[in-house]
Design a protein around this motif. Structure first.
Motif, PDB file in Angstrom:
ATOM      1  N   UNK A  73       0.827  -1.200   0.000  1.00 39.18           N
ATOM      2  CA  UNK A  73       0.000   0.000   0.000  1.00 39.18           C
ATOM      3  C   UNK A  73       0.868   1.260   0.000  1.00 39.18           C
ATOM      4  N   UNK A  74       2.049   1.094   0.530  1.00 36.24           N
ATOM      5  CA  UNK A  74       2.987   2.225   0.580  1.00 36.24           C
ATOM      6  C   UNK A  74       4.388   1.618   0.592  1.00 36.24           C
ATOM      7  N   UNK A  75       5.382   2.449   0.870  1.00 42.07           N
ATOM      8  CA  UNK A  75       6.746   1.931   0.833  1.00 42.07           C
ATOM      9  C   UNK A  75       6.985   0.863   1.883  1.00 42.07           C
ATOM     10  N   UNK A  76       6.324   1.000   3.021  1.00 45.44           N
ATOM     11  CA  UNK A  76       6.603   0.081   4.124  1.00 45.44           C
ATOM     12  C   UNK A  76       5.420  -0.772   4.539  1.00 45.44           C
ATOM     13  N   UNK A  77       4.245  -0.401   4.138  1.00 41.04           N
ATOM     14  CA  UNK A  77       3.054  -1.139   4.568  1.00 41.04           C
ATOM     15  C   UNK A  77       2.490  -1.943   3.411  1.00 41.04           C
ATOM     16  N   UNK A  78       2.006  -3.088   3.760  1.00 39.87           N
ATOM     17  CA  UNK A  78       1.408  -3.920   2.715  1.00 39.87           C
ATOM     18  C   UNK A  78       0.760  -5.148   3.309  1.00 39.87           C
ATOM     19  N   UNK A  79       0.442  -6.055   2.485  1.00 42.69           N
ATOM     20  CA  UNK A  79      -0.176  -7.308   2.933  1.00 42.69           C
ATOM     21  C   UNK A  79       0.511  -8.472   2.230  1.00 42.69           C
ATOM     22  N   UNK A  80       0.721  -9.528   2.999  1.00 38.46           N
ATOM     23  CA  UNK A  80       1.134 -10.786   2.392  1.00 38.46           C
ATOM     24  C   UNK A  80      -0.148 -11.552   2.081  1.00 38.46           C
ATOM     25  N   UNK A  96      -1.906 -11.289   5.551  1.00 34.08           N
ATOM     26  CA  UNK A  96      -1.310 -10.767   6.781  1.00 34.08           C
ATOM     27  C   UNK A  96      -0.780  -9.368   6.489  1.00 34.08           C
ATOM     28  N   UNK A  97      -1.241  -8.347   7.237  1.00 37.42           N
ATOM     29  CA  UNK A  97      -0.671  -7.008   7.059  1.00 37.42           C
ATOM     30  C   UNK A  97       0.776  -6.995   7.557  1.00 37.42           C
ATOM     31  N   UNK A  98       1.609  -6.313   6.833  1.00 32.47           N
ATOM     32  CA  UNK A  98       3.015  -6.271   7.243  1.00 32.47           C
ATOM     33  C   UNK A  98       3.504  -4.825   7.267  1.00 32.47           C
ATOM     34  N   UNK A 139      14.228 -12.694 -14.380  1.00 33.74           N
ATOM     35  CA  UNK A 139      12.946 -13.328 -14.021  1.00 33.74           C
ATOM     36  C   UNK A 139      13.195 -14.813 -13.814  1.00 33.74           C
ATOM     37  N   UNK A 140      14.146 -15.099 -12.985  1.00 30.62           N
ATOM     38  CA  UNK A 140      14.577 -16.492 -12.822  1.00 30.62           C
ATOM     39  C   UNK A 140      13.460 -17.379 -12.289  1.00 30.62           C
ATOM     40  N   UNK A 141      12.595 -16.827 -11.474  1.00 32.10           N
ATOM     41  CA  UNK A 141      11.486 -17.666 -10.994  1.00 32.10           C
ATOM     42  C   UNK A 141      10.169 -17.256 -11.638  1.00 32.10           C
ATOM     43  N   UNK A 142      10.268 -16.670 -12.816  1.00 30.63           N
ATOM     44  CA  UNK A 142       9.069 -16.421 -13.604  1.00 30.63           C
ATOM     45  C   UNK A 142       8.516 -15.021 -13.383  1.00 30.63           C
ATOM     46  N   UNK A 143       7.287 -14.880 -13.804  1.00 29.48           N
ATOM     47  CA  UNK A 143       6.611 -13.591 -13.726  1.00 29.48           C
ATOM     48  C   UNK A 143       5.356 -13.737 -12.872  1.00 29.48           C
ATOM     49  N   UNK A 144       4.946 -12.610 -12.349  1.00 29.97           N
ATOM     50  CA  UNK A 144       3.671 -12.557 -11.631  1.00 29.97           C
ATOM     51  C   UNK A 144       2.868 -11.415 -12.222  1.00 29.97           C
ATOM     52  N   UNK A 145       1.621 -11.720 -12.537  1.00 28.56           N
ATOM     53  CA  UNK A 145       0.702 -10.669 -12.967  1.00 28.56           C
ATOM     54  C   UNK A 145      -0.345 -10.531 -11.880  1.00 28.56           C
ATOM     55  N   UNK A 146      -0.463  -9.356 -11.305  1.00 25.07           N
ATOM     56  CA  UNK A 146      -1.555  -9.148 -10.348  1.00 25.07           C
ATOM     57  C   UNK A 146      -2.516  -8.116 -10.905  1.00 25.07           C
ATOM     58  N   UNK A 147      -3.689  -8.112 -10.396  1.00 23.87           N
ATOM     59  CA  UNK A 147      -4.704  -7.173 -10.871  1.00 23.87           C
ATOM     60  C   UNK A 147      -5.692  -6.855  -9.768  1.00 23.87           C
ATOM     61  N   UNK A 148      -6.293  -5.701  -9.908  1.00 21.70           N
ATOM     62  CA  UNK A 148      -7.254  -5.217  -8.915  1.00 21.70           C
ATOM     63  C   UNK A 148      -8.092  -4.121  -9.563  1.00 21.70           C
ATOM     64  N   UNK A 149      -9.144  -3.773  -8.868  1.00 20.94           N
ATOM     65  CA  UNK A 149     -10.033  -2.706  -9.310  1.00 20.94           C
ATOM     66  C   UNK A 149      -9.290  -1.384  -9.162  1.00 20.94           C
ATOM     67  N   UNK A 160      -9.271   1.851  -3.239  1.00 17.13           N
ATOM     68  CA  UNK A 160      -8.220   2.607  -2.549  1.00 17.13           C
ATOM     69  C   UNK A 160      -7.638   1.854  -1.364  1.00 17.13           C
ATOM     70  N   UNK A 161      -8.427   1.015  -0.713  1.00 10.68           N
ATOM     71  CA  UNK A 161      -7.840   0.270   0.392  1.00 10.68           C
ATOM     72  C   UNK A 161      -8.547  -1.071   0.547  1.00 10.68           C
ATOM     73  N   UNK A 162      -7.839  -2.010   1.141  1.00  8.51           N
ATOM     74  CA  UNK A 162      -8.315  -3.385   1.313  1.00  8.51           C
ATOM     75  C   UNK A 162      -8.847  -3.936  -0.011  1.00  8.51           C
TER      76      UNK A 162
END
Lengths: 191, 945
Positions: free
Chosen positions: B423-430, B471-473, B534-544, B548-550
C-alpha cells in the motif's frame, strides 16, 4: 374436480372418523366405485372406438333384483353382496381374458381397471361387515367362455362391454341401497 | 344364313322341284354338321363339386368329363342372381384322378351369402352346355337366424383390402356399419346380408380394429375384429459368451408388428429352441453350449424372418464382471487393487482390463487380477471399478464390477502460492491462496509467515490459523530488501516454503507506462518482452483501479520462459477498470515491469461531467467542466461531445477527441438564450449529458435609465446632506478620527449606505456568486438540475426559472471570487445580496485605502492581484463595465503616480458616501473628460473646486 372428490372420499374412508358410521363409509365407497366404473367404461369405449349410443345386445348378466317390495334393507344388502361377488368374479375373468388377448399392458385403462377390482373387493368387505355374518367375499364366477357365451374376439369384447355396464349398474345399486340403509340406521340411532 | 341361301336358289323357277329337294338336303346336311361340331363334340362338365375354405375365402371347384382344357365358369349370388364371376379359365385334367380342379379366392367371405356355380367346356368358339348349377350355401339362410359378421378375428398385413359382411338376424332391420368409429357405406348382398370393403387398412391397436354392425335402434347386433399389423423384421443378431462356455445371443426387435397377445405376438426360436424370455425390449436368447452357428427365426401370424450369425468362441468373449475387489496396499500417491473371477477360465486367458478411477486407465496381463494405481492424490477418496476383455481378438468390454471405495494416505502440502501487495513503501499485505484439496494433501492446520531481511539480519515469524489467507506487514525496520516466506502445515508435516521478495511500491503514473488491454471474450491477453531477471518467472496481479484500500488483489504466475498470458477470473465485472501489473520475480528481487488498464466490458459513463459552466466572452461562450470520477467512467473516456440543446433536439457543435481537454468555446453567438449539453463518451457510447443555460441579452439601456434615476435622486439627497453636514461636520469629524493599522495612515471613514430599490422588473440583480465578465453584464449560470431544485430563488425574480442572470456590481478585488467576500468593505452590500433581495446597495465613497473602485485601471501595490483577476481586467477603451462616479485615479490629480500615500493626502479625512456605478465611457472624450456630474460630485467630496 372428480379427482378432488376422490381424494375427499378416500380421506373420509381412511380416517378413524368416530362420528362416521359403517353404513355411511360403505355408501361412500360404493359411490366412489360407481364413479370408477363409469370412467372405466369411458376408457373402454375410447379404446374400442365404440360410440356411446352403441349398446351391446344381450340380457343382463347378473340377474338379481333388489326392487322387490318385500325385501328388508338387510335382505337387500344381502342380495347386493351376492351381486357384487358375481361382479368381482366377472371382472377378474374380464382381466384374465384381456391379458390373454393383448398381453399385460400398462395404460390408463389397465390402471383404472385394477383400481375398480380393488375397490370392489373393499366394498365386499364393507357389506360383509354390515351384514354381521360370515359372508363369503371371494369372486363368484367361473371364467368359462361357453358359459359366458363368448364366441370370437368381437363376442369377447361385447361380453366385456356388458360386464362393464353390469359393474356400473351394481355399483350404482350399492350406492343407493347403502345410502338408504345408512339413512335408516342413522335415523334409528338418532331416536 | 338361311335367307342368303334362299336368295341364291330362288332365281331359277324351272328347277323348282330340284331346288326344293336340294334345299331339304342342304338343311339336313347343315343340321348334321352342326350336331357333329357342337353338342356332339364338347360334353358339359359332370359331377361339379364345390369345396370352400372359409378361412382363406377360397372356393375349390372340381368336375369330370370335360374333355377340354378351357372352361367357362360362372358364379352368381344365389339369392339375388347377381353375377360375381364369369370367366374363361384354363384347367388341365389331373391324369391320376381324371378330374379338373379350379380354385377361386372370393373377395367376400364365403359365409356372407350363397353362391351358385356352373361350368361349361370351351374349345375356341365352341362351348358345351352348362353343367348343373352347384350352390355353396351361405350363412344367411333362414335356418341361421342369428346376426353374424364375417370375417371375424382375422390377422392381415398393413395395407390389406378386406370386405366385411353383416348378416342381420332374421326379423331385424339393418342399421349401419362402422369401421372403428367411422360410418361406412354398405352393399346389399342378399336379403339379410350387407357388406362393406375397407382398403389399405392401417395398423390396429392392441385390441384390434372393430367393425360393428348395428340395427336401426343402434344396438350392436354383430361385429368383427381384424388385427392389422406387420410380419416380424428383427435385425442385428449377435452371439457372444460371458463365461467361455455358454452363448448369449441378442438382436434388435426391429419394426413394431402391432400384433399383441398370446395368439398374435412374435415368437422366436434360436437354433430351433424356443426363446420364451425374448419379449418386449429384451431381445435375447441363450444356449448352454457354444455352437458356432446360430439361426434366429422370428414368427407371427403374418410371416417369419430368419437371421443368422457365426463366430468362434475366442472371438466373442465378453467377460462377466470381476468380483470381490480389494485394495491390498494403499499409500499417499498409489494403491493396488485386486479382484477374482467367478469362472476359472478367465484365469488362463490373456486379459485387458480397464480400471475406472478418475478417467479410465487400462492394464493388460495374462489372467490379470491385480493392478497398481498410480498418480493418486493424497488424502483423497476414490471409488474404483474394473472391467475386462479378451486381449487377443478383443470383442467387447465385459460388465463393470461393483465399485470399491478407498482413501489414500495424507502427505505434506504443496507450497502456498503467495504474493505481496504494498500500500505504501513500508506497509502492505502478504497474500496467499487457499490450498485446494489436491494441493493440501490433508487438512491444513495453519500457516507460518516469516519476514526476514538479510541486510538487517532480522526475522519475524507469525503462525496463523488455517482460515487466514493474508497478513498485514510493516517492513519499516527490516531494511530495503525483505523476503517473505509462507509455509502450510497439515498432519503429515510442513510444506515447502514459498518465498517472495517484497517489490518496491509503485503507484500508478510513477515510472511505469500504462497501456490499455482489451478483454477478448475469455480474458485479458497480456504479452511483454522477456526480462533477464525473471529467474522464478513472472507474476501478474490485478485489482479494481478505483479501489483505494483493502482491495481484492488477484494474481497469477507465469513461467520464466513465457512472455504472455491470458488473465482470467470469475471476478471481472463490466464497467470496472482493472489495473494489471507485471512483475519479474527472482530470488533477489521483484521488479515491476509493466502495467495495463483494461475493462472486461466498457459501458457508458454512469454520470455526467462535473461542474459544467459557461463563461460569456463577448459573442463567445466558453464551456468548462471537470472530468468524470474514475469509478463512474465505466470505460476509457474517448472524448466529449458538445451539443446545442433546443427543446429535446440536440445539435452537435463539437466532438472533442482529446479526453484531457475539458473546455470548449462556442463562438459568434447572437443575443439570446442558449442551452449547451456536454456528454462524455466511451467505446460503449455517450453518457446522459450535463446541460447548462446561458442568456445573452442587451441590458445597457435599462441600466442607464436606472442609474440616471438613481443619480438624480442621489444628487438631491447629497445636496441636503451636504447642507446638513456643513453644520455638524466639526463634531462628526472629531468622533470619527481613527488610526488605520498597518499603513500608518490615519483615515476617517464615514460609512453609510444608501439603498436604492430598483424596478421589480429590472434585470439587474446582485449576487455574490458571479464571475465578472468583460462584457457589460456578469452572469451566473445555474445547472439544469439546480434550477429544478430551488424554487425560492425563482420566486425572487420575474425572469424565467431556468434563466437567472445577475448583473454584478462588486468590488474589483472580489471580482474573480465566487463566494461572499467577508472582507469586503461594503458589508452592508453583501448582506443585502445574501438576503436575496434585488436591492442595489451602493457603498459609500471611500478615500485612501478604504476605497477601491470596482474597475480601477491601476493596480494597488498593497493588494497585489492574482493572475486571473488581472486577466479579467477589461482593456481600456473597450471596457463596458462600471466606474465610480468620481474616480480617484486617472481623472484624479491626487492619484497620479504618487502611490497610495498620496491618495490619502487629499484630505486627512475621508468621507464615506454612496457612489453610483456608471458604465465607463468608451469614447475618448469620455475617457479624458469625465462627465461633469461625476467631476462635480468628486470635487464636492474631496474639497476640490
Amino acid at each position: 374436480m372428480a379427482d378432488q372428490e376422490h381424494i375427499e372420499i378416500d380421506t373420509l374412508l381412511d380416517m378413524p372418523a368416530p362420528g362416521r358410521s359403517r353404513t355411511g363409509r360403505a355408501a361412500a365407497l360404493a359411490r366412489l366405485l360407481h364413479q370408477d366404473c363409469t370412467y372405466l367404461l369411458e376408457l373402454y369405449r375410447e379404446r374400442e372406438s365404440l360410440l356411446s349410443d352403441h349398446t351391446p345386445a344381450g340380457d343382463r348378466i347378473v340377474s338379481l333384483s333388489l326392487s322387490s317390495p318385500d325385501l328388508s334393507s338387510d335382505e337387500q344388502v344381502q342380495l347386493l353382496h351376492s351381486a357384487l361377488r358375481k361382479c368381482l368374479g366377472l371382472l377378474e375373468c374380464l382381466i384374465l381374458r384381456e391379458e390373454e388377448e393383448m398381453g399385460e399392458l400398462e395404460g390408463e385403462y389397465e390402471t383404472v381397471r385394477k383400481g375398480v377390482r380393488d375397490r370392489l373387493g373393499h366394498l365386499l368387505h364393507s357389506t360383509k361387515v354390515l351384514l354381521e355374518t360370515e359372508e363369503d367375499v371371494t369372486p363368484d364366477h367361473q371364467c368359462n367362455e361357453e358359459v359366458d357365451g363368448v364366441v370370437g374376439t368381437f363376442g369377447a369384447k361385447m361380453w366385456t362391454y356388458r360386464v362393464l355396464l353390469e359393474l356400473i349398474h351394481w355399483a350404482n345399486s350399492a350406492s343407493q341401497t347403502l345410502h338408504v340403509l345408512h339413512s335408516e340406521r342413522e335415523g334409528r340411532e338418532d331416536i | 344364313m338361311f335367307k342368303a341361301w334362299e336368295i341364291f336358289l330362288y332365281p331359277n323357277p324351272a328347277l323348282n322341284f330340284f331346288t326344293t329337294v336340294s334345299r331339304t338336303c342342304l338343311v339336313v346336311l347343315y343340321l348334321g354338321f352342326q350336331t357333329v361340331d357342337g353338342s356332339a363334340g364338347l360334353a358339359p362338365p359332370q359331377q361339379v363339386r364345390l369345396d370352400a375354405d372359409k378361412e382363406t375365402q377360397t372356393l375349390s371347384v372340381t368336375w369330370e368329363d370335360g374333355h377340354a382344357s378351357t372352361f367357362d365358369v360362372e358364379i352368381l349370388r344365389t339369392e339375388l342372381m347377381e353375377m360375381v364371376l364369369n370367366e374363361t379359365v384354363g384347367v388341365t385334367e389331373d391324369q391320376s384322378t381324371g378330374k379338373h380342379q379350379w380354385n377361386w379366392t372370393s373377395p367376400v367371405p364365403l359365409e356372407c351369402t350363397s353362391l351358385s356355380v356352373k361350368v361349361r367346356s370351351r374349345d375356341g368358339q365352341d362351348v358345351s352346355e352348362w353343367s348343373s348349377q352347384q350352390i355353396l350355401p351361405g350363412l344367411d339362410l333362414p335356418d341361421n337366424t342369428d346376426s353374424q359378421m364375417y370375417p371375424e378375428g382375422k390377422t392381415v398385413p398393413v395395407g390389406s383390402n378386406m370386405t366385411f359382411c353383416c348378416i342381420v338376424e332374421e326379423g331385424q332391420q339393418f342399421g349401419s356399419l362402422w369401421y372403428k368409429d367411422t360410418l361406412v357405406k354398405e352393399n346389399m348382398l342378399s336379403r339379410r346380408t350387407y357388406a362393406t370393403t375397407m382398403t389399405n387398412q392401417g395398423p390396429s391397436n392392441p385390441s384390434g380394429t372393430n367393425v360393428v354392425c348395428s340395427n336401426e335402434k343402434k344396438m350392436i347386433i354383430a361385429g368383427a375384429v381384424v388385427f392389422v399389423g406387420y410380419p416380424p423384421l428383427p435385425s442385428d443378431l449377435v452371439c457372444e459368451t460371458h463365461d467361455l462356455t455358454s452363448v448369449d445371443c441378442q438382436w434388435s426387435k426391429g419394426r413394431d408388428t402391432y400384433l399383441f397377445g398370446m395368439t398374435r405376438q412374435t415368437y422366436y426360436t434360436l437354433n430351433g429352441r424356443n426363446c420364451p424370455k425374448a419379449r418386449n425390449s429384451n431381445m435375447r436368447c441363450g444356449l448352454e453350449q457354444w455352437d458356432g452357428n446360430w439361426t434366429l427365426v422370428a414368427r407371427n401370424l403374418l410371416g417369419e424372418f430368419r437371421l443368422t450369425d457365426a463366430a468362434e468362441l475366442g472371438h466373442r468373449v465378453r467377460p462377466v464382471a470381476p468380483v470381490n475387489l480389494t485394495t491390498p496396499e494403499v499409500y499417499s500417491w498409489n494403491a493396488s487393487v485386486g479382484w477374482l473371477w467367478k469362472d476359472k477360465g478367465f484365469e488362463r486367458l490373456s486379459l485387458i482390463c480397464q480400471v475406472c478411477l478418475s478417467g479410465h486407465q487400462t492394464y493388460t496381463g495374462y489372467g490379470l487380477n491385480t493392478v497398481v494405481l498410480k498418480d493418486l492424490q493424497p488424502d483423497e477418496k476414490y471409488s474404483v471399478k474394473v472391467r475386462c476383455g479378451s486381449q487377443k481378438n478383443f470383442w467387447k468390454w465385459g460388465e463393470w464390477s461393483l465399485p470399491l471405495s478407498f482413501q489414500t494416505k495424507m502427505d505434506r502440502s504443496v507450497a502456498p502460492d503467495i504474493w505481496l501487495w504494498m500500500d505504501s513503501d513500508n506497509l502492505g499485505r502478504v497474500l496467499w491462496k487457499p490450498l485446494t484439496k489436491s494441493e493440501s494433501h490433508g487438512q491444513i492446520s495453519g500457516y507460518e509467515v516469516i519476514l526476514w531481511s538479510p541486510e538487517e539480519n532480522s526475522q519475524q515469524t507469525l503462525t496463523l490459523p488455517q482460515s487466514v489467507y493474508s497478513l498485514p506487514i510493516n517492513v519499516t525496520d527490516l531494511g530495503s530488501k525483505v523476503t517473505v516466506t509462507v509455509t502450510a502445515r497439515n498432519p503429515a508435516g510442513v510444506s515447502l516454503p514459498a518465498n517472495v521478495v517484497i517489490p518496491r511500491y509503485l503507484p500508478d503514473a510513477e515510472d511505469t507506462a500504462i497501456s490499455k488491454v482489451a478483454f477478448n471474450g475469455s480474458g485479458f491477453p497480456l504479452s511483454w518482452v522477456a526480462h533477464a531477471n525473471a529467474s522464478c518467472g513472472y507474476v501478474v496481479d490485478w485489482y479494481n483501479t478505483s479501489c483505494t484500500q483493502d482491495c481484492n488483489v488477484e494474481w497469477t504466475r507465469v513461467a520464466a520462459d513465457n512472455t504472455n498470458t491470458m488473465v482470467q477470473s470469475g471476478n471481472f465485472f463490466a464497467g470496472v477498470r482493472y489495473t494489471f501489473s507485471l512483475y519479474a520475480c527472482s530470488s533477489e528481487s521483484t521488479v515491476l515491469l509493466e502495467r495495463w488498464h483494461g475493462y472486461m466490458q466498457e459501458l457508458v459513463p454512469s454520470r455526467t461531467v462535473l461542474r459544467l459552466s459557461p463563461n460569456q466572452e463577448g459573442a463567445d461562450v466558453q464551456l468548462t467542466w471537470d472530468q468524470i470520477p474514475l469509478e463512474h467512467q465505466r470505460g476509457f473516456i474517448l472524448g466529449y461531445t458538445v451539443y446545442l440543446t433546443n427543446a429535446s433536439h440536440l445539435t452537435l457543435l463539437a466532438n472533442i477527441t482529446d479526453p484531457q481537454l475539458t473546455n470548449h468555446t462556442v463562438r459568434n453567438l447572437v443575443l439570446g438564450s442558449y442551452k449547451f449539453t456536454v456528454k462524455a463518451y466511451t467505446a460503449a457510447g455517450e453518457d446522459g449529458g450535463a446541460t447548462v443555460s446561458i442568456s445573452l441579452e442587451p441590458y445597457t439601456y435599462w441600466l442607464i435609465m436606472e442609474i440616471l434615476v438613481a443619480l438624480g435622486t442621489m444628487t438631491c439627497l447629497l445636496i441636503v446632506i451636504t447642507i446638513a453636514f456643513t453644520g455638524f461636520s466639526f463634531s462628526i469629524f472629531t468622533i470619527l478620527w481613527k488610526t488605520m493599522p498597518g499603513t500608518g495612515l490615519i483615515c476617517v471613514c464615514f460609512q453609510g449606505t444608501l439603498d436604492v430599490k430598483p424596478s421589480p422588473h429590472s434585470m439587474v440583480h446582485i449576487v455574490e456568486d458571479s464571475v465578472w465578465d468583460s462584457s457589460k453584464e456578469a452572469l451566473v449560470t445555474v445547472p439544469e438540475e439546480d434550477e429544478e431544485g430551488t424554487g425560492d430563488e425563482a420566486a425572487d425574480t420575474d425572469e424565467p426559472a431556468s434563466l437567472r442572470y445577475y448583473n454584478q456590481v462588486v468590488e474589483e478585488g472580489s471580482s474573480s471570487q465566487r463566494r461572499p467576500h467577508a472582507s469586503d468593505s461594503s458589508a452592508s452590500s453583501t448582506g443585502s445580496m445574501d438576503s436575496g433581495h434585488t436591492d442595489v446597495t451602493y457603498t459609500g465613497i471611500q478615500t485612501s485605502a478604504c476605497y477601491r473602485p470596482q474597475m480601477q485601471s491601476a493596480s494597488c501595490p498593497e493588494e497585489p492581484q492574482t493572475g486571473p483577476e488581472e486577466h479579467l481586467q477589461p482593456p481600456v477603451g473597450s471596457f463596458g463595465g462600471y466606474q465610480p462616479q468620481c474616480s480617484w485615479k486617472q481623472d484624479s490629480p491626487e492619484a497620479d503616480g504618487d502611490g497610495l500615500d498620496q491618495t490619502c493626502l487629499g484630505s486627512p479625512t475621508s468621507v464615506t458616501s454612496s457612489q453610483f456605478l456608471l458604465p465607463y465611457d468608451t469614447s475618448e472624450e469620455g475617457k479624458e473628460h469625465p462627465s461633469s456630474a461625476s467631476t462635480w460630485f468628486h470635487n464636492l467630496l474631496t474639497g476640490k473646486p
